[in-house]
Design a protein around this motif. Structure first.
Motif, short mmCIF file in Angstrom:
data_model
loop_
_atom_site.label_atom_id
_atom_site.label_comp_id
_atom_site.label_asym_id
_atom_site.label_seq_id
_atom_site.Cartn_x
_atom_site.Cartn_y
_atom_site.Cartn_z
N SER A 209 -5.01 -3.40 -4.07
CA SER A 209 -4.17 -3.33 -2.88
C SER A 209 -5.03 -2.81 -1.73
N PRO A 210 -4.56 -2.93 -0.51
CA PRO A 210 -5.36 -2.42 0.61
C PRO A 210 -5.63 -0.92 0.50
N THR A 211 -4.65 -0.17 0.03
CA THR A 211 -4.90 1.27 -0.04
C THR A 211 -5.83 1.60 -1.21
N ASP B 21 -2.01 13.45 -7.15
CA ASP B 21 -1.27 12.63 -6.20
C ASP B 21 -0.74 13.40 -5.01
N ARG B 22 -0.57 14.69 -5.15
CA ARG B 22 -0.03 15.40 -4.02
C ARG B 22 -0.97 15.32 -2.83
N TYR C 98 -5.61 10.71 -4.64
CA TYR C 98 -5.44 9.27 -4.48
C TYR C 98 -5.15 8.55 -5.79
N MET D 27 -2.45 5.95 -5.55
CA MET D 27 -2.89 4.98 -4.55
C MET D 27 -3.99 4.09 -5.11
N GLY E 65 0.83 -1.20 0.00
CA GLY E 65 0.00 0.00 0.00
C GLY E 65 0.86 1.24 0.00
N ARG E 66 0.39 2.26 -0.67
CA ARG E 66 1.09 3.55 -0.69
C ARG E 66 0.41 4.48 0.31
N VAL E 67 1.19 5.22 1.03
CA VAL E 67 0.57 6.14 1.98
C VAL E 67 0.31 7.50 1.34
N GLY E 68 0.90 7.73 0.15
CA GLY E 68 0.69 9.01 -0.51
C GLY E 68 1.78 10.00 -0.16
N SER E 69 1.98 10.95 -1.06
CA SER E 69 3.11 11.86 -0.89
C SER E 69 2.93 12.81 0.28
N GLN F 124 -1.66 11.06 2.66
CA GLN F 124 -3.11 11.18 2.55
C GLN F 124 -3.84 9.87 2.84
N LEU F 125 -3.10 8.79 3.03
CA LEU F 125 -3.74 7.56 3.50
C LEU F 125 -4.53 7.82 4.78
#
Lengths: 413, 629
Positions: free
Chosen positions: B525-527, B501-502, B505, B508, A161-165, A168-169
């Protein structure tokens, strides 16, 4: 810090008395972890990991500090954090030089270094390790966490998973932290209570399971697995505590990674140094970036140690390629791209020392794949040899993802 | 098995069929592209455009080439016609089919062709084209090094979000224009104009050109020629393209040449290994120049790469930092160099390749002099049609370019050429093919890795949810209290969260960020799941709130029931209608699917009927039939 073209201080292995007693690094029993730290932009290895001399190379001020276990790095009073890091951790460090990438373009080289292949659609070492580990530890909610942006999961996305830059997760798992709605999306937010959420998840899971019985539904396995993992992420205190709206430093990413490891959420993490390494001009930036990098690596090592994870966590500090041996002709000289680089590994039982080899002009030399020593009868140490070796070291067979490649064993005990 | 291609009948064409692209006409059509969420100046509510209805008296259907199947028919499991339509509707239009369209296909599967034509002629198809080519050209990137500073004439125009939709988007607008107006696709490089927004004109300097009668352009965009003096050659002349793909220092435009070769010809250089540089002093420009022409390993790439790059030396790097330094507030100090409108092309340095690399421009050994001749060579190169055709197939099939079987690729190219390089017939061929229609293949079949469910991309998800619910997932991250103190209140503007993206999502949710993530992900994916779940909840809350204050005919989803009513038959009937509308799934009000949904409804009823409907819609909007198609 200024860079003198033909000035090089070559010091003996001085100050050994000031060094910490070297510790033998060995992997402890228990679950293992992998932390990938990526120096995006391409570092100049002559600034630290692969010291050279003028006139073959243009090098910064400094002296080679040699540690008893064979680690040799360039240190300087102008970059005290580098010395500080190695004084504390040389006993668990392995430096791999002469890594041939075969590309001087950022993205293709990055893909090679991380995946051991030439395709972005393949998973990187973190994803592969995490997917394998998740089979043994299915309770991991987010086996591979991308904190720095730019990890490659390929078909193994269900474990990453990506948390975001800007983290923002957090806005997804705690709606009170969500960004203010724009004027074109008014209305109240819906926050299901736990009972409603459980019912919701059961309903969607049942739908997914029914759909998975139809042909062509392989993709639904990842969807179904992600449903459970997403729910676990909503409850994770480490993630809920992330600060939203700011790009995180390496040290902050590292601290969060350690908490996620300790909390049983993740087993692998991808971090980005957030530093400017692509120094086509003003080579002095390399010095500043090295100083910052090692200051933050020291913090990360400290966090891992405090959490009791340092001996079980392999930290791989990588960059997509290196920089030319000589400065260019820019108004503020810098260095351009070079297809040979170095890697730094510490913790997790890596065999300390220096492996791989380059000549005086930073050209890659043939080495033995078993112990990483230079040998004319050896072979070029390529990116795929290295990543395959790292995977094997982490207990994962590399054959499925990096085929027809001899793993490099060097530092991998 | 022979992979055959049925001959495509010309629809209305005066030119004979041939296997090479026809000479290009410069007849242009203006096409109005009514609002999608990214349009500047869009009204606040999502208009219920809906998918196009099937025309009663319609022109002849666009011809469709029959692609040879990936595998023998017995190996493929095909979607029934209605389900095929549902997949096509999402792929081409981002919506569900109308009830009328579904009924038409149910009655006569042959009706599908005309419905597809309708989608291809709808403005939403243009947005799909832009999305697709963004994945190739990587223009929608938010990294500051690739963005022009919002100073001078670019200030106070709506922040970063407005900039992103108006300036970097410009090359994609030309590609869209060519595709939706049925121009030969080679015009993406041979066109003597660009399609630019007002903000792009202010940034780069351009002279509007008279539109051709009958031609339509999207609101806020116009046909222009750039003012900097570059030869006009479609996207090759775009400052926005070269801002995103700059040439630094000693790169000598090779990276830009690589982009041309890879994106337009599928013949990039970066997949190859560079040789060991052990004996080459890269800091010695003469040594490098010599190696590139004498060292066998270097020559193998550079003998074609460098002459290609030589076409681009007129473009100079517009460093955002340099622009920033040129401005005192909103006033530009010309002596500092970089003021809007920028001069991204300088004819006086176009020949500087002679000093830098010594390579005269040519195109893989063929003579060429400037961007215009380069464009002509590209258009004539069979790799262009093959590469473009493969890219369209790969996009809709969600497969890697390299995984397309040779026979399929050949058939695609044949279809593309037979259609005079027009995109719509090619896309029609793709979506009507058994390849696209297949939902599965026998285990062990070569088609197994290529067919199956398609994952709904973030931009498709945004469109679909907006169409179903009217909800636009936007945020204002620059407002006080939500972003860091360093952020200016208006810097970011109103941000579409599935396109950025900044703060958004996009990556993501499996999209590309154009910088480090350059390939979409089709795995969940989970996110990604969290993104879907959150969007579903927000949209559900929105549509329930909006629907229950509207009269039933004006409602989007809850058209048969009023908020207070919870009587089971009425609720079940409404649920069945929701399955039909949201999931394109026909269920009986007394069937097991509605049983489960009704149970969920009852769970939410403790909080009142509105909450119950919100809970149910939250579930439906994250259903596998939304996540995949």
């Amino acid at each position: 810090m200024s860079l003198h073209r033909r000035h090089f201080l070559f010091g003996a292995a001085a100050g050994l008395g000031a060094l910490a007693v070297p510790k033998v690094s060995r992997a402890a029993d228990g679950p293992r972890f992998l932390l990938i730290v990526f120096a995006q932009g391409a570092w100049d290895v002559t600034h630290c990991l692969d010291p050279k001399r003028a006139p073959a190379c243009d090098v910064p001020e400094g002296a080679v500090t040699a540690y008893p276990n064979g680690v040799r790095v360039l240190t300087s009073a102008a970059r005290p954090s580098v010395r500080g890091f190695f004084d504390a951790h040389a006993g668990r460090c392995a430096v791999v030089n002469g890594l041939w990438i075969g590309s001087v373009a950022h993205n293709p080289a990055r893909i090679r270094m991380l995946t051991g292949t030439r395709s972005e659609r393949n998973p990187d070492i973190g994803a592969i390790f995490a997917a394998t580990t998740a089979e043994q530890r299915p309770q991991l909610a987010l086996p591979y966490v991308d904190l720095g942006g730019g990890a490659y999961a390929g078909p193994l996305a269900s474990v990453m998973g990506r948390v975001g830059s800007t983290n923002q997760l957090v806005t997804l798992i705690d709606r009170s932290k969500a960004f203010r709605a724009g004027p074109r999306a008014p209305g109240s937010r819906f926050a299901p209570d736990q009972g409603e959420r459980d019912a919701l998840n059961r309903f969607v899971a049942a739908r997914a399971e029914a759909a998975a019985k139809a042909p062509g539904s392989a993709a639904l396995a990842g969807y179904r697995g992600s449903l459970d993992r997403a729910e676990s992420l909503r409850r994770d205190p480490q993630l809920l505590g992330m600060e939203v709206g700011r790009t995180t430093t390496l040290a902050q990413q590292g601290a969060l990674a350690v908490e996620l490891f300790r909390g049983g959420v993740s087993c692998a993490a991808f971090l980005d140094t957030r530093l400017d390494w692509d120094t086509h001009d003003d080579i002095a930036d390399q010095g500043r970036s090295h100083e910052q990098l090692f200051a933050e690596l020291t913090q990360i090592a400290g966090k891992l140690d405090a959490a009791g994870l340092l001996e079980r966590t392999t930290v791989a500090v990588l960059s997509e390629f290196g920089r030319t041996p000589k400065l260019n002709d820019q108004a503020q000289p810098g260095k351009d791209h070079w297809p040979v680089t170095s890697a730094l590994l510490f913790g997790g039982g890596v065999r300390p020392g220096t492996y791989g080899a380059t000549d005086d002009s930073l050209g890659a030399l043939p080495v033995r794949m078993d112990d990483g020593t230079q040998a004319d009868s050896g072979q070029l140490l390529r990116f795929d040899n290295f990543t395959a070796g790292l995977l094997e070291f982490m207990g994962v067979s590399s054959k499925r993802w990096i085929s027809n490649v001899e793993p490099f064993h060097g530092p991998f005990a | 098995m022979v992979m055959g291609l049925d001959r495509v009948e010309a629809r209305t064409s005066d030119s004979p069929m041939s296997r090479s692209p026809q000479p290009l006409s410069l007849l242009l059509l203006l096409a109005s592209l009514a609002g999608c969420a990214r349009e500047p100046g869009r009204t606040s509510a999502v208009e219920r455009t809906g998918p196009p209805e099937v025309a009663v008296a319609s022109p002849p259907a666009r011809p469709v080439a029959q692609l040879g199947p990936l595998a023998p028919p017995a190996e493929l499991t095909l979607l029934p016609p209605e389900a095929h339509l549902v997949r096509i509707a999402l792929a081409l239009h981002g919506t569900r089919p109308t009830a009328a369209a579904l009924a038409a296909v149910r009655a006569d599967p042959e009706a599908l062709g005309r419905i597809v034509d309708g989608y291809l002629d709808d403005p939403e198809f243009g947005a799909v084209i832009r999305d697709m080519w963004n994945e190739v050209l990587l223009l929608r990137v938010e990294a500051n090094r690739y963005k022009l500073p919002l100073l001078g004439p670019l200030a106070d125009r709506g922040g970063d979000a407005a900039y992103m939709s108006a300036v970097p988007e410009e090359p994609l607008r030309l590609i869209e224009y060519v595709a939706v107006n049925d121009r030969p696709f080679s015009e993406i490089v041979t066109a003597d104009h660009a399609i630019a927004s007002e903000m792009a004109i202010d940034a780069w300097g351009a002279t509007p050109m008279p539109p051709d009668p009958g031609a339509k352009l999207p609101a806020g965009w116009q046909k222009v020629a750039w003012d900097s003096g570059q030869p006009m050659a479609g996207i090759l002349s775009s400052g926005a393209l070269w801002l995103r793909h700059p040439s630094n220092g000693t790169n000598n435009h090779r990276g830009q040449a690589e982009l041309i070769a890879e994106s337009l010809l599928c013949s990039g250089f970066l997949g190859r290994d560079v040789p060991l540089f052990n004996n080459i002093d890269l800091s010695d420009e003469d040594a490098v120049k010599s190696a590139l022409t004498t060292n066998e390993s270097c020559v193998s790439c550079h003998q074609t790469l460098d002459p290609l790059a030589s076409h681009l030396f007129g473009f100079v790097r517009m460093a955002p930092g340099g622009i920033r330094k040129s401005y005192d507030g909103d006033r530009c100090v010309k002596e500092r160099g970089l003021c809007y409108p920028l001069s991204e092309y300088r004819p006086q340095v176009a020949n500087s390749y002679r000093k830098k690399t010594g390579r005269e421009p040519n195109f893989f050994g063929l003579p060429s002099t400037d961007l215009r001749t380069l464009a002509t060579q590209i258009a004539a190169d069979p790799r262009f049609s093959m590469c473009s055709a493969r890219r369209f197939y790969a996009y809709f099939m969600q497969v890697d370019l390299d995984d397309i079987p040779d026979a399929t690729a050949t058939a695609l190219q044949d279809a593309f050429i037979a259609g005079e390089l027009r995109v719509k017939p090619l896309v029609k061929a793709i979506v009507m093919s058994d390849d696209f229609r297949a939902v599965g293949a026998r285990e062990g079949s070569p088609a197994a890795a290529l067919v199956g469910r398609k994952t709904t991309r973030p931009e498709q998800l945004e469109r679909l949810i907006a169409d179903l619910t009217g909800f636009l997932w936007h945020a204002a991250p620059g407002k006080a209290g939500k972003a860091g103190k360093a952020d200016k209140a208006d810097q970011f503007g109103e941000v579409p969260l599935m396109q950025t993206d900044r703060f958004g999502y996009r990556a993501m949710a499996g999209g590309v960020d154009g910088f480090q993530i350059t390939e979409p992900s089709f795995a969940y994916s989970p996110t990604r799941m969290l993104v879907l779940q959150t969007l579903a909840a927000e949209a559900a809350a929105y549509v329930v709130e909006q629907d229950f204050v509207a009269a039933k005919p004006q409602r989007r989803l809850l058209q048969t029931i009023d908020a207070p009513y919870t009587a089971e038959p009425a609720v079940r009937a409404q649920i069945a209608a929701l399955y039909e509308r949201v999931l394109a799934e026909t269920v009986r009000p007394d069937g097991p699917e509605v049983d489960a949904a009704h149970a969920l409804f009852l769970q939410g009823l403790a909080g009142g009927p509105r909450r119950a409907w919100t809970l149910l819609l939250t579930a439906l909007l994250q259903d596998p039939r939304i996540a995949f198609h």
